[in-house]
Write an enzyme that holds these catalytic residues in place. Sequence first.
Site, PDB file in Angstrom:
ATOM      1  N   GLY A  14       0.848  -1.198   0.000  1.00  0.00           N
ATOM      2  CA  GLY A  14       0.000   0.000   0.000  1.00  0.00           C
ATOM      3  C   GLY A  14       0.874   1.235   0.000  1.00  0.00           C
ATOM      4  CB  ALA A  49      -7.836   6.512   0.154  1.00  0.00           C
ATOM      5  N   GLY A  52      -9.148  12.028   0.319  1.00  0.00           N
ATOM      6  CA  GLY A  52      -7.893  12.625  -0.097  1.00  0.00           C
ATOM      7  C   GLY A  52      -6.828  12.634   0.971  1.00  0.00           C
ATOM      8  CD  GLU A 119     -12.046  14.229   3.894  1.00  0.00           C
ATOM      9  OE1 GLU A 119     -11.549  13.587   4.841  1.00  0.00           O
ATOM     10  OE2 GLU A 119     -11.870  13.915   2.719  1.00  0.00           O
ATOM     11  CG  ASP A 226      -2.751 -10.843   7.867  1.00  0.00           C
ATOM     12  OD1 ASP A 226      -3.768 -11.155   8.512  1.00  0.00           O
ATOM     13  OD2 ASP A 226      -2.639 -11.013   6.643  1.00  0.00           O
ATOM     14  CG  HIS A 247     -16.321   6.878   7.282  1.00  0.00           C
ATOM     15  ND1 HIS A 247     -17.452   7.585   6.912  1.00  0.00           N
ATOM     16  CD2 HIS A 247     -15.277   7.523   6.696  1.00  0.00           C
ATOM     17  CE1 HIS A 247     -17.092   8.597   6.148  1.00  0.00           C
ATOM     18  NE2 HIS A 247     -15.777   8.588   5.999  1.00  0.00           N
ATOM     19  NE  ARG A 295     -13.724  10.061   9.208  1.00  0.00           N
ATOM     20  CZ  ARG A 295     -12.822   9.661   8.363  1.00  0.00           C
ATOM     21  NH1 ARG A 295     -12.062   8.639   8.671  1.00  0.00           N
ATOM     22  NH2 ARG A 295     -12.685  10.256   7.227  1.00  0.00           N
ATOM     23  CG  HIS A 356     -13.061   4.283   7.674  1.00  0.00           C
ATOM     24  ND1 HIS A 356     -13.274   3.956   6.345  1.00  0.00           N
ATOM     25  CD2 HIS A 356     -12.300   5.406   7.671  1.00  0.00           C
ATOM     26  CE1 HIS A 356     -12.662   4.845   5.584  1.00  0.00           C
ATOM     27  NE2 HIS A 356     -12.045   5.727   6.356  1.00  0.00           N
ATOM     28  NE  ARG A 391      -7.833   7.668   9.920  1.00  0.00           N
ATOM     29  CZ  ARG A 391      -8.324   7.903   8.701  1.00  0.00           C
ATOM     30  NH1 ARG A 391      -7.689   8.717   7.883  1.00  0.00           N
ATOM     31  NH2 ARG A 391      -9.411   7.300   8.292  1.00  0.00           N
TER      32      ARG A 391
HETATM   33  P1  FAD Z   1      -2.693  -0.728   2.988  1.00  0.00           P
HETATM   34  O1  FAD Z   1      -2.873   0.265   1.935  1.00  0.00           O
HETATM   35  O2  FAD Z   1      -3.913  -1.396   3.496  1.00  0.00           O
HETATM   36  O3  FAD Z   1      -1.704  -1.846   2.451  1.00  0.00           O
HETATM   37  C1  FAD Z   1      -1.474  -3.011   3.198  1.00  0.00           C
HETATM   38  C2  FAD Z   1      -0.702  -3.986   2.331  1.00  0.00           C
HETATM   39  O4  FAD Z   1      -0.247  -5.069   3.131  1.00  0.00           O
HETATM   40  C3  FAD Z   1      -1.533  -4.610   1.227  1.00  0.00           C
HETATM   41  O5  FAD Z   1      -0.725  -4.669   0.090  1.00  0.00           O
HETATM   42  C4  FAD Z   1      -1.815  -6.012   1.739  1.00  0.00           C
HETATM   43  O6  FAD Z   1      -2.044  -6.967   0.769  1.00  0.00           O
HETATM   44  C5  FAD Z   1      -0.521  -6.299   2.479  1.00  0.00           C
HETATM   45  N1  FAD Z   1      -0.617  -7.337   3.501  1.00  0.00           N
HETATM   46  C6  FAD Z   1      -1.441  -7.370   4.582  1.00  0.00           C
HETATM   47  N2  FAD Z   1      -1.210  -8.499   5.287  1.00  0.00           N
HETATM   48  C7  FAD Z   1      -0.225  -9.173   4.645  1.00  0.00           C
HETATM   49  C8  FAD Z   1       0.427 -10.404   4.866  1.00  0.00           C
HETATM   50  N3  FAD Z   1       0.123 -11.202   5.880  1.00  0.00           N
HETATM   51  N4  FAD Z   1       1.384 -10.785   3.994  1.00  0.00           N
HETATM   52  C9  FAD Z   1       1.707 -10.014   2.925  1.00  0.00           C
HETATM   53  N5  FAD Z   1       1.107  -8.843   2.656  1.00  0.00           N
HETATM   54  C10 FAD Z   1       0.158  -8.435   3.506  1.00  0.00           C
HETATM   55  N6  FAD Z   1      -7.163   7.749   4.492  1.00  0.00           N
HETATM   56  C11 FAD Z   1      -6.901   9.023   4.146  1.00  0.00           C
HETATM   57  O7  FAD Z   1      -5.921   9.612   4.606  1.00  0.00           O
HETATM   58  N7  FAD Z   1      -7.710   9.648   3.244  1.00  0.00           N
HETATM   59  C12 FAD Z   1      -8.803   9.069   2.682  1.00  0.00           C
HETATM   60  O8  FAD Z   1      -9.490   9.656   1.871  1.00  0.00           O
HETATM   61  C13 FAD Z   1      -9.103   7.728   3.064  1.00  0.00           C
HETATM   62  N8  FAD Z   1     -10.194   7.105   2.566  1.00  0.00           N
HETATM   63  C14 FAD Z   1     -10.399   5.789   2.865  1.00  0.00           C
HETATM   64  C15 FAD Z   1     -11.449   5.112   2.248  1.00  0.00           C
HETATM   65  C16 FAD Z   1     -11.630   3.756   2.465  1.00  0.00           C
HETATM   66  C17 FAD Z   1     -12.784   3.039   1.823  1.00  0.00           C
HETATM   67  C18 FAD Z   1     -10.738   3.064   3.323  1.00  0.00           C
HETATM   68  C19 FAD Z   1     -10.909   1.602   3.561  1.00  0.00           C
HETATM   69  C20 FAD Z   1      -9.698   3.736   3.941  1.00  0.00           C
HETATM   70  C21 FAD Z   1      -9.518   5.092   3.722  1.00  0.00           C
HETATM   71  N9  FAD Z   1      -8.468   5.791   4.309  1.00  0.00           N
HETATM   72  C22 FAD Z   1      -8.222   7.089   3.968  1.00  0.00           C
HETATM   73  C23 FAD Z   1      -7.479   5.098   5.142  1.00  0.00           C
HETATM   74  C24 FAD Z   1      -6.242   4.801   4.294  1.00  0.00           C
HETATM   75  O9  FAD Z   1      -6.640   4.415   3.007  1.00  0.00           O
HETATM   76  C25 FAD Z   1      -5.402   3.710   4.894  1.00  0.00           C
HETATM   77  O10 FAD Z   1      -5.219   3.930   6.255  1.00  0.00           O
HETATM   78  C26 FAD Z   1      -4.034   3.661   4.240  1.00  0.00           C
HETATM   79  O11 FAD Z   1      -4.193   3.565   2.857  1.00  0.00           O
HETATM   80  C27 FAD Z   1      -3.243   2.494   4.773  1.00  0.00           C
HETATM   81  O12 FAD Z   1      -2.087   2.348   4.011  1.00  0.00           O
HETATM   82  P2  FAD Z   1      -1.051   1.201   4.391  1.00  0.00           P
HETATM   83  O13 FAD Z   1       0.025   1.259   3.388  1.00  0.00           O
HETATM   84  O14 FAD Z   1      -0.710   1.283   5.806  1.00  0.00           O
HETATM   85  O15 FAD Z   1      -1.904  -0.160   4.240  1.00  0.00           O
HETATM   86  C1  SIN Z   2     -13.447   9.707   3.445  1.00  0.00           C
HETATM   87  O1  SIN Z   2     -13.289   9.976   2.261  1.00  0.00           O
HETATM   88  O2  SIN Z   2     -14.425  10.020   4.108  1.00  0.00           O
HETATM   89  C2  SIN Z   2     -12.383   8.926   4.119  1.00  0.00           C
HETATM   90  C3  SIN Z   2     -11.335   9.825   4.594  1.00  0.00           C
HETATM   91  C4  SIN Z   2     -10.484   9.146   5.617  1.00  0.00           C
HETATM   92  O3  SIN Z   2     -10.772   8.038   6.055  1.00  0.00           O
HETATM   93  O4  SIN Z   2      -9.498   9.764   6.015  1.00  0.00           O
END
Ligand code: FAD
Ligand code: SIN
Length: 536
Positions: A14, A49, A52, A119, A226, A247, A295, A356, A391
Site C-alpha cells: 500500500g 481511499a 484525499g 472534511e 496480520d 466511519h 468522526r 473504517h 484519527r
Molecule cells: P494498505 O494500503 O492497506 O496496504 C497493506 C498492504 O499489506 C496490502 O498490500 C496487503 O495486501 C498487504 N498485507 C497485509 N497483510 C499481509 C500479509 N500477511 N502478507 C503479505 N502482505 C500483507 N485515508 C486518508 O488519509 N484519506 C482518505 O481519503 C481515506 N479514505 C479511505 C477510504 C476507504 C474506503 C478506506 C478503507 C480507507 C480510507 N483511508 C483514507 C485510510 C487509508 O486508506 C489507509 O489507512 C491507508 O491507505 C493504509 O495504508 P497502508 O500502506 O498502511 O496499508
Molecule cells: C473519506 O473519504 O471520508 C475517508 C477519509 C479518511 O478516512 O481519512
Amino acid sequence: MTRTKTDILVLGSGIAGLTFAIKASRLFPDRKILVLTKTTEGESNTRYAQGGVAAVWDLEKDNFEKHIADTLDAGDGLCKADIVRIVVEEGPERVREIIGWGADFDKVKDASGYDLAREGGHSEHRILHYKDLTGWEMQRALMEEVKKCANVQIAEHYFALDLITQHHLGRMVIRVTPGIECYGCYALNKQNGEIDTILARVTVMCTGGAGQVYKSTTNPVIATGDGVAMAYRAKARVENMEFMQFHPTSLFNPAGETPSFLVSEAVRGFGGILKTAEGEEFMQHYDPRLSLAPRDIVARAIDSEMKKRGTDCMYLDCRHLDKEAFVAHFPTIYEKCKSIGIDPMKDMIPIVPACHYTCGGVMVDAQGHTSIQRLYAAGECSSTGLHGANRLASNSLLEGMVFAHRVAQDLPGKLETWSFQEDVPNWNAEGTTDPQEMVLITQSLKELREIMSYYVGIVRSNVRLKRALDRLFLLYQETEELYKTTTISPQLMELRNLITVAYLITRSASHRRESRGLHYTTDYPEQLPFVEHSVL
Ligand code: FAD
Ligand code: SIN
C-alpha cells in the site's frame, strides 16, 4: 520450500510499503529489496481511499498550527504532540514528492491551484484529492514509480505468516526480553502452497489495518490485521487498540454488501447534511460543528439516533447541491448510488456507520522503530501517536508517506551492520493434514465478527466486553487446535490473526475505565483527568 535472502524485506504494497520501497531503493541502489504482498500489488486499503490527503497548502488561509490543533482536538487528548508536529510539517513535502512521481490531484477550474476540500474536524480546506478516487490514483502513481526501481522485486500472492526472532532459534522470548531481533519472516507462497523462509537484514512492516474484524466495514478483505497479530506474537509492543474508528457514512444497502461502500466525508465538506428519514437535521443536538464534527462524535450521534428510532440507517441530504459539481467531484459515489436505485439529486442517501480505520497498532517511535530490533512499522498497522483516540480525516495517507520516508532515512549506517541469521530453521509442518471442513473456519469467522459488532462496537460496557472476552477465548482455543493440526491456509491464518486483533481491541477496551475519542463505555462515560496509552 525455498530459502531466500534479501537485504530489505517489506511486508505490504500500500502507500506505506511502496513509498518506503521507492525511497530505500534510491538510498541503497545495490541492495536487494523484496516486497511481499498477499494478493495483487494494487490491492490495499490505500486503493479505496476517497476523500484525499490532508496537507497545509493554501498558506494565505491555512498554517501548520491550525492543522496541528485540529489533529490534537480530534485525537481527544491522546495524540503525541511531537509526532503530530512532525507529520503536519513534513507532510506537504511528501505530497509534493508523490506529485513529482506522477500522482494527479484535482485543480480549481482555472488550474491556478489545487481544489482543496474540507472534511470533518478540519478548520480549513486542506484536502488534496483526485475526484473521489484519491487512493486509486496514489496507488497507481506509486506502482509506476516502483517499476523504475531495478532493485525492488514485488512478490504477489505471498502471505507473511510469522516474524522470525530468537524464539525460532530455540530461545525463550517474552515481551520483556531485552534485545529481541527480527531476522525476516516465514511466508506462504499461495501459488504452490509452500512455506518459504525469507531472511532479511531488516524488515519493514506495512500490512495495513484490521477493519475485517467487524461485520460491517469499509475495508477490503485484505485488512485482517496480520501485521499487528504477527508483531504481537513476536512479542512486540502494541498500543491503543481499543480505538477502532467507525466511519459515520457508509452506504446503507438493504441487499447487504461487503465491504460496505464508503460515502466520503468530503460529501459533507461539500455541503451534504445529515438528516432523519423525515428530513430533519439532528447534529445540532450533539456538536456545534454539526455534520462536520470529528468522526467519533458523528458516528456516535448516528448510532444513538438509529437506536432511539429503531431504524437501520440515517440519511445524507445532497439534494440542494449543484448536480454538475457534485457529479464532477464524486463520480464514483454518484454512480454507486444510482446502481442501487438512489439518485442523490432527488433522494436522500441512506447511510450507516461502518468500521473504517485501526488507530492503534504496533507501537513505534518517531523513526518507525518497533520494540523489536531490525523491525520497523509504518502506515495503518503502526501506532505512531498521530491519531490518539480518534484519527482526523485524511491524515492517514499523509502519515503513511511521512513515516515511510522516516524509516528509510533511519537505515543508512545501520543496514550494513545487520547480517543474515543463517541458522534459522525452515518451517516445520510435521503432523498437519489438509483441512477436512472449511466450514470450521468460515463459521468461526462469522461468529468472531458478530461478537465484535454486538459487544465491542461504537458503544461498549463492562458486561458486553466481558462477554466478548469469554467468547473470544473459546474461539481462540478452537482455532489454535486447528492451527496445530491443519495445513496452513490464508483463511486459517487470517482467522487466527483476527482473533488476536479482536482480543487486543477488547482487552485494551476493558482496561480503559473512561470514555475518550472512539472508545465510549456506558460504565465510565466521563474522561479521566490523566492520559494513558494502553500498551500491551
Ligand atoms: P494498505 O494500503 O492497506 O496496504 C497493506 C498492504 O499489506 C496490502 O498490500 C496487503 O495486501 C498487504 N498485507 C497485509 N497483510 C499481509 C500479509 N500477511 N502478507 C503479505 N502482505 C500483507 N485515508 C486518508 O488519509 N484519506 C482518505 O481519503 C481515506 N479514505 C479511505 C477510504 C476507504 C474506503 C478506506 C478503507 C480507507 C480510507 N483511508 C483514507 C485510510 C487509508 O486508506 C489507509 O489507512 C491507508 O491507505 C493504509 O495504508 P497502508 O500502506 O498502511 O496499508
Ligand atoms: C473519506 O473519504 O471520508 C475517508 C477519509 C479518511 O478516512 O481519512
